[in-house]
Design a protein around this motif. Structure first.
Motif, PDB file in Angstrom:
ATOM      1  N   MET A   1      85.609  12.582 -31.314  1.00  0.00           N
ATOM      2  CA  MET A   1      84.295  12.272 -30.694  1.00  0.00           C
ATOM      3  C   MET A   1      84.506  11.975 -29.211  1.00  0.00           C
ATOM      4  N   ALA A   2      83.744  12.679 -28.369  1.00  0.00           N
ATOM      5  CA  ALA A   2      83.858  12.463 -26.923  1.00  0.00           C
ATOM      6  C   ALA A   2      83.367  11.063 -26.569  1.00  0.00           C
ATOM      7  N   THR A   3      83.906  10.515 -25.476  1.00  0.00           N
ATOM      8  CA  THR A   3      83.454   9.206 -25.005  1.00  0.00           C
ATOM      9  C   THR A   3      81.976   9.286 -24.678  1.00  0.00           C
ATOM     10  N   GLN A   4      81.218   8.267 -25.108  1.00  0.00           N
ATOM     11  CA  GLN A   4      79.788   8.231 -24.792  1.00  0.00           C
ATOM     12  C   GLN A   4      79.576   7.389 -23.542  1.00  0.00           C
ATOM     13  N   ASN A   5      79.099   8.037 -22.488  1.00  0.00           N
ATOM     14  CA  ASN A   5      78.737   7.321 -21.275  1.00  0.00           C
ATOM     15  C   ASN A   5      77.264   6.962 -21.332  1.00  0.00           C
ATOM     16  N   ASP A  32      76.327  19.145 -25.462  1.00  0.00           N
ATOM     17  CA  ASP A  32      77.077  18.195 -24.645  1.00  0.00           C
ATOM     18  C   ASP A  32      76.555  16.787 -24.940  1.00  0.00           C
ATOM     19  N   ALA A  33      77.266  16.076 -25.811  1.00  0.00           N
ATOM     20  CA  ALA A  33      76.785  14.761 -26.272  1.00  0.00           C
ATOM     21  C   ALA A  33      77.511  13.608 -25.586  1.00  0.00           C
ATOM     22  N   ARG A  34      78.030  13.864 -24.379  1.00  0.00           N
ATOM     23  CA  ARG A  34      78.817  12.814 -23.711  1.00  0.00           C
ATOM     24  C   ARG A  34      77.955  11.725 -23.067  1.00  0.00           C
ATOM     25  N   TRP A  35      76.659  11.975 -22.953  1.00  0.00           N
ATOM     26  CA  TRP A  35      75.776  11.001 -22.286  1.00  0.00           C
ATOM     27  C   TRP A  35      74.566  10.680 -23.152  1.00  0.00           C
ATOM     28  N   HIS A  36      74.122   9.429 -23.071  1.00  0.00           N
ATOM     29  CA  HIS A  36      72.828   9.057 -23.657  1.00  0.00           C
ATOM     30  C   HIS A  36      72.168   8.064 -22.713  1.00  0.00           C
ATOM     31  N   ILE A  37      70.870   7.887 -22.888  1.00  0.00           N
ATOM     32  CA  ILE A  37      70.100   6.967 -22.043  1.00  0.00           C
ATOM     33  C   ILE A  37      69.838   5.669 -22.792  1.00  0.00           C
ATOM     34  N   ALA A  38      70.045   4.540 -22.096  1.00  0.00           N
ATOM     35  CA  ALA A  38      69.525   3.238 -22.523  1.00  0.00           C
ATOM     36  C   ALA A  38      68.424   2.902 -21.520  1.00  0.00           C
ATOM     37  N   ALA A  39      67.298   2.383 -21.978  1.00  0.00           N
ATOM     38  CA  ALA A  39      66.176   2.204 -21.047  1.00  0.00           C
ATOM     39  C   ALA A  39      65.388   0.937 -21.342  1.00  0.00           C
ATOM     40  N   GLY A  40      64.866   0.366 -20.266  1.00  0.00           N
ATOM     41  CA  GLY A  40      64.023  -0.829 -20.380  1.00  0.00           C
ATOM     42  C   GLY A  40      63.214  -1.027 -19.115  1.00  0.00           C
ATOM     43  N   ASN A  41      62.474  -2.123 -19.071  1.00  0.00           N
ATOM     44  CA  ASN A  41      61.544  -2.369 -17.971  1.00  0.00           C
ATOM     45  C   ASN A  41      61.767  -3.719 -17.312  1.00  0.00           C
ATOM     46  N   ILE A  42      61.406  -3.792 -16.026  1.00  0.00           N
ATOM     47  CA  ILE A  42      61.419  -5.078 -15.318  1.00  0.00           C
ATOM     48  C   ILE A  42      60.149  -5.848 -15.661  1.00  0.00           C
ATOM     49  N   PRO A  99      81.152  -1.481 -19.051  1.00  0.00           N
ATOM     50  CA  PRO A  99      81.967  -0.451 -18.386  1.00  0.00           C
ATOM     51  C   PRO A  99      81.501   0.966 -18.684  1.00  0.00           C
ATOM     52  N   GLU A 100      80.920   1.197 -19.864  1.00  0.00           N
ATOM     53  CA  GLU A 100      80.500   2.572 -20.195  1.00  0.00           C
ATOM     54  C   GLU A 100      79.212   2.988 -19.472  1.00  0.00           C
ATOM     55  N   THR A 101      78.509   2.021 -18.854  1.00  0.00           N
ATOM     56  CA  THR A 101      77.343   2.368 -18.036  1.00  0.00           C
ATOM     57  C   THR A 101      77.843   2.873 -16.688  1.00  0.00           C
TER      58      THR A 101
END
Length: 455
Positions: A1-5, A32-42, A99-101
């Motif tokens: 499994m590739a590293t998830q950034n 290409d599953a090396r990236w995913h989004i984490a998301a939120g609001n101020i 660190p992964e962000t």
């Protein structure tokens, strides 16, 4: 499994979900599953969307529609972590400090950077003043907390990516952040930022209205999906990014992002031709009793104002910048006539007090500098003046939204003996033009033209 950034996105609105999230979804769809989004609001004003997305494990349907009415449906899968809002924004800060962000991107609107015409922080703004005392109501307060936490965690370098319609947006955000850190005495964070982060400039483009009330029903009918948080956008999409990431980045070229050495020609064309015309059409359309952008654009008198503004003042100002500007103008105005988007004048008319200095005043300045009078461009602030006069009288058909609106000051201006003189001499809006008598006379003439237009 590739590293998830992780690509952390701050500002989980419709635009992010129809634009950056779409590109990252395309990568996943290509394998290409090396990236995913984490998301939120101020801010705590969209938690119903976050809750709906959480229940759907981050998945939602994007409907795109062309000016000819061709609709396409796609389930977007790139947002894989939803960060619930809480007052101390700890979920956002914790995620940003991992660190992964590797990239932190944000869409907080033009007003969300609290910059005046000289690109300095509006330190008297209540939210910014709160953050200068250690709060976290603005992008600067939140990013400062994240960077301090990254330093403590030894989490490594990252890229800070502004995805809003601010000219030189990466540089402006960087300079605002450094000013904020200076005012709060955080020299160590400034040094860390210099060594460990970049802030590339970007240009983003896809018209993304607030989702129509009938969108969930249409998606259910077309796809069978019961979606509580769908989004819609036009078919057209563009993303131009300065290739200046501090650490790893997604393979954005593989999904059509234009990675370039300089974003400036693209962003100047977009901000002046698309964004400024869009606002002009929204203000004029509202004053002429229209609800939607397409109705307003298809009104001959309004189309003529936008077309003249670009043709007579913007194109000569931008000169030969490598982009076919007359064609770009025609494509943009055609996009605005898309009746299926049902983009409202209310949405596009927002944030005028940020848009005039950022998007409109530079063209007027350049006209004067080359010995031309900006007759066509001066119609835009004139429209905004009359629009705000209607707001002052309580006669707008909807609530005007503006992140830096000083309601008392605007009411006071319209209650004064000569509101136009006060408006024309507003340095925050017009910079050095605010001291010119010929500019004040020009505005007075154009405001009369607006009254004639809307009678």
């Amino acid at each position: 499994m590739a590293t998830q950034n992780t690509w952390l996105h701050i500002g989980l609105g419709s635009f992010h979900r129809a634009h950056q999230a779409w590109y990252l979804h395309r990568l996943i769809a290509q394998g290409d599953a090396r990236w995913h989004i984490a998301a939120g609001n101020i801010r705590n004003d969209a938690e119903h969307v976050v809750a709906a997305l959480t229940a759907q494990k981050g998945r939602y349907v994007l409907e795109t529609v062309s000016p000819e009415g061709e609709r396409v449906y796609e389930e977007i899968t790139s947002i894989q972590k939803l960060l619930p809002w809480q007052a101390d924004l700890q979920p956002l800060i914790t995620e940003g400090a991992k660190p992964e962000t590797k990239v932190i991107a944000f869409t907080v609107t033009e007003g969300g950077y609290y910059l005046n015409t000289t690109h300095q922080l509006e330190v008297n703004n209540a939210d910014l003043a709160c953050d200068l005392q250690g709060g976290n109501k603005t992008i600067y307060g939140v990013i400062t907390r994240i960077l301090e936490q990254r330093m403590a965690n030894n989490a490594g370098p990252l890229t800070l990516l502004n995805c809003d319609n601010v000219r030189h947006n990466g540089e402006r955000f960087h300079d605002g952040l450094v000013e904020f850190l200076t005012l709060t005495g955080k020299q160590a964070v400034i040094e860390w930022l210099k060594a460990n982060a970049t802030c590339p400039n970007t240009m983003v483009d896809r018209i993304t209205p607030r989702p129509a009330a009938d969108l969930p029903a249409r998606i259910k009918e077309k796809t069978g999906t019961d979606d509580k948080a769908p989004v819609m956008g036009e078919t057209f999409i563009q993303w131009v990014v300065e290739d200046n990431f501090r650490d790893v980045r997604p393979d954005l070229e593989a999904v059509g992002v234009e990675m370039v050495e300089s974003v400036i020609p693209y962003e100047e064309a977009k901000i002046r031709i698309l964004n400024a015309s869009h606002s002009c059409i929204a203000w004029a359309g509202t004053l002429m009793g229209k609800q939607f952008i397409h109705e307003s654009t298809l009104t001959d008198a309004i189309y003529a104002i936008a077309d003249r503004y670009v043709t007579e003042d913007v194109i000569p100002s931008l000169g030969n910048n490598g982009i076919d500007l007359p064609t770009y103008r025609d494509v943009v105005l055609k996009r605005f006539t898309n009746p299926y988007i049902e983009d409202t004048n209310q949405r596009v008319a927002a944030d005028g007090f940020s848009k005039i200095p950022a998007m409109i005043t530079p063209t007027m300045l350049e006209c004067y500098q080359r010995g031309a009078v900006p007759h066509a461009t001066a119609m835009l602030p004139a429209l905004f003046f009359v629009y705000m006069e209607q707001w002052h009288k309580g006669q707008l058909p909807y609530e005007y939204q503006d992140g830096i609106l000083d309601a008392d000051a605007v009411h006071a201006m319209f209650n004064a003996e000569d509101p136009i003189a006060l408006f024309a001499s507003d340095k925050a809006l017009f910079g050095e033009l605010a001291t010119r008598d010929d500019f004040a006379a020009l505005l007075r003439e154009k405001i009369q033209a607006v009254y004639t237009l809307i009678r």
